[in-house]
Design a protein around this motif. Structure first.
Motif, PDB file in Angstrom:
ATOM      1  N   LEU A  27      -5.761   8.404   0.321  1.00 19.95           N
ATOM      2  CA  LEU A  27      -5.593   7.890  -1.045  1.00 19.95           C
ATOM      3  C   LEU A  27      -4.276   7.130  -1.154  1.00 19.95           C
ATOM      4  O   LEU A  27      -3.229   7.603  -0.675  1.00 19.95           O
ATOM      5  N   CYS A  28      -4.321   5.963  -1.791  1.00 20.10           N
ATOM      6  CA  CYS A  28      -3.139   5.110  -1.914  1.00 20.10           C
ATOM      7  C   CYS A  28      -3.097   4.464  -3.299  1.00 20.10           C
ATOM      8  O   CYS A  28      -4.072   4.521  -4.066  1.00 20.10           O
ATOM      9  N   LEU A  29      -1.959   3.846  -3.580  1.00 21.18           N
ATOM     10  CA  LEU A  29      -1.816   2.973  -4.742  1.00 21.18           C
ATOM     11  C   LEU A  29      -1.477   1.587  -4.206  1.00 21.18           C
ATOM     12  O   LEU A  29      -0.464   1.406  -3.523  1.00 21.18           O
TER      13      LEU A  29
ATOM     14  N   LEU B 185       0.862  -1.178   0.000  1.00 23.62           N
ATOM     15  CA  LEU B 185       0.000   0.000   0.000  1.00 23.62           C
ATOM     16  C   LEU B 185       0.899   1.228   0.000  1.00 23.62           C
ATOM     17  O   LEU B 185       1.486   1.580   1.024  1.00 23.62           O
ATOM     18  N   TRP B 186       1.010   1.878  -1.155  1.00 23.69           N
ATOM     19  CA  TRP B 186       1.845   3.059  -1.306  1.00 23.69           C
ATOM     20  C   TRP B 186       1.020   4.296  -0.928  1.00 23.69           C
ATOM     21  O   TRP B 186      -0.007   4.574  -1.541  1.00 23.69           O
ATOM     22  N   GLN B 187       1.486   5.035   0.072  1.00 22.75           N
ATOM     23  CA  GLN B 187       0.815   6.260   0.477  1.00 22.75           C
ATOM     24  C   GLN B 187       1.166   7.390  -0.491  1.00 22.75           C
ATOM     25  O   GLN B 187       2.291   7.460  -0.992  1.00 22.75           O
ATOM     26  N   LEU B 188       0.190   8.287  -0.730  1.00 24.66           N
ATOM     27  CA  LEU B 188       0.403   9.411  -1.641  1.00 24.66           C
ATOM     28  C   LEU B 188       0.452  10.706  -0.836  1.00 24.66           C
ATOM     29  O   LEU B 188      -0.452  11.000  -0.046  1.00 24.66           O
TER      30      LEU B 188
ATOM     31  N   PRO C   7       7.656  19.816   4.019  1.00 24.64           N
ATOM     32  CA  PRO C   7       7.088  18.513   4.402  1.00 24.64           C
ATOM     33  C   PRO C   7       5.917  18.136   3.500  1.00 24.64           C
ATOM     34  O   PRO C   7       5.191  18.994   2.986  1.00 24.64           O
ATOM     35  N   GLY C   8       5.734  16.846   3.324  1.00 25.05           N
ATOM     36  CA  GLY C   8       4.621  16.370   2.522  1.00 25.05           C
ATOM     37  C   GLY C   8       3.302  16.463   3.273  1.00 25.05           C
ATOM     38  O   GLY C   8       3.263  16.470   4.506  1.00 25.05           O
ATOM     39  N   VAL C   9       2.209  16.539   2.515  1.00 23.82           N
ATOM     40  CA  VAL C   9       0.853  16.603   3.064  1.00 23.82           C
ATOM     41  C   VAL C   9       0.098  15.374   2.570  1.00 23.82           C
ATOM     42  O   VAL C   9       0.033  15.133   1.361  1.00 23.82           O
ATOM     43  N   ARG C  10      -0.444  14.609   3.482  1.00 24.48           N
ATOM     44  CA  ARG C  10      -1.173  13.387   3.113  1.00 24.48           C
ATOM     45  C   ARG C  10      -2.363  13.739   2.239  1.00 24.48           C
ATOM     46  O   ARG C  10      -3.133  14.657   2.552  1.00 24.48           O
ATOM     47  N   ILE C  11      -2.539  13.001   1.143  1.00 22.46           N
ATOM     48  CA  ILE C  11      -3.663  13.219   0.233  1.00 22.46           C
ATOM     49  C   ILE C  11      -4.822  12.320   0.673  1.00 22.46           C
ATOM     50  O   ILE C  11      -4.685  11.098   0.733  1.00 22.46           O
ATOM     51  N   SER C  12      -5.959  12.928   0.984  1.00 24.86           N
ATOM     52  CA  SER C  12      -7.128  12.208   1.485  1.00 24.86           C
ATOM     53  C   SER C  12      -8.387  12.837   0.895  1.00 24.86           C
ATOM     54  O   SER C  12      -8.320  13.857   0.220  1.00 24.86           O
TER      55      SER C  12
ATOM     56  N   PRO D 178      -5.574   2.038  -7.783  1.00 25.14           N
ATOM     57  CA  PRO D 178      -5.803   3.164  -6.850  1.00 25.14           C
ATOM     58  C   PRO D 178      -6.858   2.764  -5.829  1.00 25.14           C
ATOM     59  O   PRO D 178      -7.799   2.020  -6.146  1.00 25.14           O
ATOM     60  N   CYS D 179      -6.732   3.251  -4.597  1.00 25.08           N
ATOM     61  CA  CYS D 179      -7.703   2.878  -3.578  1.00 25.08           C
ATOM     62  C   CYS D 179      -7.651   3.878  -2.434  1.00 25.08           C
ATOM     63  O   CYS D 179      -6.724   4.685  -2.325  1.00 25.08           O
ATOM     64  N   TYR D 180      -8.681   3.817  -1.598  1.00 23.57           N
ATOM     65  CA  TYR D 180      -8.714   4.577  -0.354  1.00 23.57           C
ATOM     66  C   TYR D 180      -8.622   3.603   0.814  1.00 23.57           C
ATOM     67  O   TYR D 180      -9.094   2.458   0.733  1.00 23.57           O
ATOM     68  N   THR D 181      -8.057   4.078   1.908  1.00 19.56           N
ATOM     69  CA  THR D 181      -8.043   3.286   3.132  1.00 19.56           C
ATOM     70  C   THR D 181      -9.362   3.490   3.880  1.00 19.56           C
ATOM     71  O   THR D 181     -10.194   4.316   3.486  1.00 19.56           O
ATOM     72  N   ALA D 182      -9.535   2.772   4.990  1.00 19.83           N
ATOM     73  CA  ALA D 182     -10.722   2.950   5.816  1.00 19.83           C
ATOM     74  C   ALA D 182     -10.765   4.339   6.440  1.00 19.83           C
ATOM     75  O   ALA D 182     -11.824   4.794   6.866  1.00 19.83           O
ATOM     76  N   ASP D 183      -9.617   5.026   6.487  1.00 23.00           N
ATOM     77  CA  ASP D 183      -9.562   6.386   7.018  1.00 23.00           C
ATOM     78  C   ASP D 183      -9.573   7.438   5.912  1.00 23.00           C
ATOM     79  O   ASP D 183      -9.270   8.607   6.146  1.00 23.00           O
TER      80      ASP D 183
END
Length: 278
Positions: free
Chosen positions: A267-269, A214-217, A226-231, A259-264
């Motif tokens: 956005l991920c790959l 699960l690759w975080q974007l 710093p990076g900002v989590r994409i959600s 591509p997918c979303y987590t339960a939270d």
């Protein structure tokens, strides 16, 4: 002796600003004075882990009302709802009733806001009422996701910080911090916060994919920042992992990319081994 509350059901309604109004059906003549919200995982008595909202009459027999203003800060996480009875040391769980969350769909906060908050009432798997809350500063809100043959294209809005030179998207593999791939944004408008990028599947798929990954974007607003989590949190969907399903592509021999979303709602790959060759 006043009978204890056995079952409490709460209807919920949201306004465009994010204020939530709860209308509780409490069996008469059992009393209740407070709607109690407890954050899961918070130690007892720890600041920020409990919120008490006074209950008042709603003008309807057997109904009580509680209002959670949008200005009330709730720590990020999942909050379970209870009612407290006067003079009792116990709190009763609340069952979900009708949820009118239409006002939460396609919310568009001010792009210059320092932080973005969201709270969505939802029914738990065991039939209780809970809130999923987010508090992000800054925040990268995902919009349209287009699944291409060689990469995924994403549009979105960045809140709380402006993009600058070197703005990029970064795919990170948490299980292996040494594996990360960065690609420049294809569009960035600092004043409006709008951004777009295309993430090719190939580079992450080049490494060993021996199991599901699960690759975080992350959105990097500018070089050296710093990076900002994409959600995606600015609507009425509390968990997107099963409701938003995208097609799978095969960018490399023996590797599948989705591509997918987590339960939270992050956005991920997802990469995983493909079928064994025959």
């Amino acid at each position: 002796m006043t009978p204890a509350i056995t079952t409490v059901r709460a209807d919920c309604a949201a306004d465009p600003a994010g204020t939530l109004t709860f209308e509780l059906a409490v069996p008469a003549p059992a009393p209740a004075s407070v709607l109690l919200l407890r954050r899961r995982g918070a130690a007892g008595g720890r600041p920020g882990g409990t919120v008490r909202i006074p209950l008042s009459g709603s003008g309807r027999p057997g109904r009580l009302r509680a209002v959670l203003p949008a200005s009330t800060e709730l720590s990020e996480g999942r909050w379970d709802a209870y009612v407290e009875e006067p003079g009792s040391e116990t709190a009763r769980t609340v069952e979900p009733g009708l949820r009118d969350l239409r006002a939460l769909v396609d919310r568009s906060p001010d792009a210059g806001a320092a932080s973005v908050s969201a709270r969505i009432p939802y029914p738990t798997a065991d039939g209780r009422l809970a809130l999923r809350c987010w508090l992000r500063a800054p925040h990268a809100e995902a919009g349209a996701v287009v699944v291409g043959p060689a990469g995924m294209t994403v549009e979105g809005v960045l809140y709380g910080v402006a993009t600058g030179e070197g703005a990029a998207v970064e795919a990170r593999l948490p299980a292996d911090p040494g594996r990360a791939h960065r690609f420049p944004l294809t569009f960035a408008d600092g004043p409006s916060g709008a951004f777009a990028f295309t993430l090719p599947y190939g580079p992450p798929a080049e490494g060993p994919v021996d199991g599901a990954q699960l690759w975080q974007l992350w959105l990097v607003p500018a070089a050296g920042t710093p990076g900002v989590r994409i959600s995606r949190i600015l609507d009425d969907v509390w968990s997107r992992n099963k409701s938003f399903v995208y097609p799978t592509r095969a960018p490399a021999h023996g590797v599948l990319a989705t591509p997918c979303y987590t339960a939270d709602n992050d956005l991920c790959l997802r990469l995983e081994p493909g079928p064994a060759p025959r």
